[in-house]
Design an enzyme around this catalytic site. Structure first.
Site, short mmCIF file in Angstrom:
data_model
loop_
_atom_site.label_atom_id
_atom_site.label_comp_id
_atom_site.label_asym_id
_atom_site.label_seq_id
_atom_site.Cartn_x
_atom_site.Cartn_y
_atom_site.Cartn_z
N LYS A 173 18.77 33.89 2.88
CA LYS A 173 18.91 34.30 1.49
C LYS A 173 20.12 35.21 1.34
O LYS A 173 20.17 36.30 1.93
CB LYS A 173 17.66 35.05 1.01
CG LYS A 173 17.67 35.21 -0.51
CD LYS A 173 16.66 36.22 -1.01
CE LYS A 173 17.23 37.61 -1.08
NZ LYS A 173 18.33 37.78 -2.05
N CYS A 282 30.33 48.57 4.74
CA CYS A 282 29.45 49.52 5.42
C CYS A 282 30.23 50.39 6.40
O CYS A 282 29.78 51.45 6.80
CB CYS A 282 28.34 48.77 6.14
SG CYS A 282 28.97 47.48 7.22
N GLU A 383 24.88 57.71 1.04
CA GLU A 383 25.84 56.60 0.98
C GLU A 383 26.16 56.27 -0.48
O GLU A 383 25.27 55.98 -1.26
CB GLU A 383 25.25 55.37 1.68
CG GLU A 383 26.24 54.24 1.78
CD GLU A 383 25.64 52.97 2.39
OE1 GLU A 383 24.49 52.64 2.08
OE2 GLU A 383 26.35 52.33 3.18
#
Ligand code: NDP
Length: 480
Positions: A173, A282, A383
């Site tokens: 997915k 990231c 983050e």
């Protein structure tokens, strides 16, 4: 308007519930395609197809399996321009970046693991004169691969390629926000002759389709890349079922600049590390710690180079920063800039949404540099995953390491110094899965990739990925 379809058992199908949701072009803020809102019934159909396909795929001679994956890689290269434009429109990133990074790395992933599996071997141990032990590595079965929106096809293939190469069949997915290149990829897999059911792609919401993949009892392993909060939820769901788990999660990566660094290289690369892909990688270096004697000079040059970066139409070759992926993410990033102000931060440049004359509804944000904040404040601990970085001075190597290690994350770090001993020392002390010395994002696919602390569990890349998608079995044969 394109209707994206699920790819199950070698065919393209609408979701069983017949529901779709809108997919938005983030540079224009307009709906341009529709995505299947799949649920557990679609996942069950995909799992069934993958189960049926598993015996033949896992038994296929390895060279034949590799050849099929190499063919998919060639087709990605053939469609480089089409896929780059699709990625840019779906994600908001500069098409130029998709052309040089995302799409070439997608085909590189397939080539790397297709050829890697040919060389994959396992150990044998002679136990004195008594027995011979050897390790059999067999594919784990049907696996689930769930990937995020920041590097859509790149990270989708980073999981699928080793899984397929190892002989697993896959239910995958992509992120609901960036499904387009996974859909185009399904067509290339069919064109390459991948047997039906070997790869199944179910589109939809993480909370519904993603959750159904994690909950499905016939999926033996989950490889997930995404946020730490989602990772926790996946771990909690999968743990009682004893599924194998690989979790690649968030980061808040430190970039340590010592006064003895190569200044030009350190600034230029730190700017790239801060803002490439709008800061939505990231591995981006979002906390920049600079040794005090160099701080003012570094800050001035960093701001100057940041201000030179063009925020603009992702389809233009001049653009360095495109749009953020979604309106929700835009609001999150702007709210963090506001938080930084409230925490006493000084915005050296940027800080605002950009309204382009040609794209008035696009989700653009200025690259933003903030100073004057403690390393312990929320802005420096959470983050943000956007074009927002902080500059913080430090006085000693010990301070720098302590500040670098002060977040719950531990994905990547960069160290800038010309002192080899210091580079070794600091690299050894930083708690993260990757430390780059005098570089950033220099990747070799053979190296272990992953994070410490809340940045993940397990490692991907090289043999690690092939080991993850296989079960080790010890066979012990008595010789006497
Ligand atoms: P999310 O965690 O929101 O989503 C990642 C994927 O998981 C998406 O496909 C999402 O679907 C799906 N998902 C969401 N909820 C569930 C659930 N309950 N069960 C199963 N699947 C679910 O991350 P983002 O897409 O927002 O990506 C950004 C994050 O990814 C950042 O934190 C970033 O640091 C991290 N990341 C980590 C990397 C690494 O290697 N360590 C590399 C790249 C990104 P949907 O989108 O439909 O909700």
């Amino acid at each position: 308007m394109t209707d994206i379809l699920n790819y199950i058992n070698g065919g393209w199908v609408a979701p069983i519930g017949r529901k779709f949701f809108d997919n938005v072009d983030p540079a224009r803020g307009e709906v341009y395609s529709r995505v299947p809102d799949s649920d557990e019934r679609d996942v069950a159909a995909a799992v069934q197809a993958a189960q049926v396909a598993f015996p033949a795929w896992s038994a296929m001679p390895v060279q034949q399996r590799a050849n099929l994956l190499l063919k998919v890689a060639d087709l990605i290269d053939r469609d480089l321009e089409l896929l780059s434009r699709a990625e840019s429109q779906d994600q908001g990133k500069p098409v130029k970046l998709a052309r040089v990074m995302d799409i070439p790395r997608a085909s590189a992933n397939l080539r790397f693991f297709a050829t890697g599996i040919i060389h994959f071997s396992s150990e044998a141990h002679a136990t004195d004169n008594e027995a011979i032990n050897y390790t059999l590595r067999t594919p784990v079965g049907v696996v689930g691969c769930i990937s995020p929106w920041n590097l859509p096809l790149y990270l989708f293939t980073w999981k699928i390629a080793p899984a397929l190469a190892a002989g697993c069949t896959v239910v995958a997915k992509p992120s609901e926000l960036t499904p387009m290149t996974a859909y185009l990829f399904s067509k290339l897999c069919a064109e390459a002759g991948l047997p039906p059911g070997v790869l199944n792609i179910v589109h939809g919401m993480g909370s519904r389709a993603g959750q159904a993949i994690v909950e499905n009892p016939d999926i033996a392993a989950i490889s997930f890349t995404g946020g730490t909060v989602t990772g926790k939820k996946i771990a909690a769901t999968a743990a009682p079922m004893f599924k194998k788990l690989s979790l690649e999660l968030g980061g808040k990566n430190p970039n340590l600049v010592f006064a003895d660094c190569d200044f030009e290289m350190a600034v230029k690369t730190s700017v790239a590390a801060a803002f490439t892909n709008q800061g939505e990688i990231c591995l981006c270096g979002s906390r920049i710690f600079v040794e005090r004697p160099l701080f003012d000079r570094f800050a001035a040059e960093f701001v100057r180079q940041t201000q030179e970066m063009v925020v603009g139409d992702p389809m233009s070759n001049q653009t360095r920063l495109g749009a953020l992926v979604s309106e929700g993410h835009l609001e999150k990033v702007l709210s963090y800039i506001e938080l930084a102000r409230q925490e006493g931060g000084k915005i050296l440049t940027g800080g605002k949404r950009v309204k382009l004359a040609t794209h008035p509804n696009g989700f653009f944000v200025e690259p933003t540099v903030i100073t004057g904040l403690s390393h312990t404040c929320r802005t420096n601990q959470e983050e943000i995953f956007g074009p927002v970085v902080t500059l913080v001075p430090f006085d000693s190597e010990e301070d720098a390491v302590e500040m670098a290690n002060s977040t719950p994350y531990g994905l990547a770090a960069t160290v800038w110094t010309e002192n080899l001993k210091r580079a070794h020392r600091v690299a050894g002390q930083i708690k993260s899965g990757i430390v780059w010395v005098n570089c950033w994002l220099l990747r070799d696919l053979r190296t272990p990739f992953g994070g410490m602390k809340q940045s993940g569990v397990g490692r991907e890349g090289g043999w690690e990925a092939l080991r993850f998608f296989t079960e080790a079995k010890n066979v012990c044969i008595k010789l006497k």
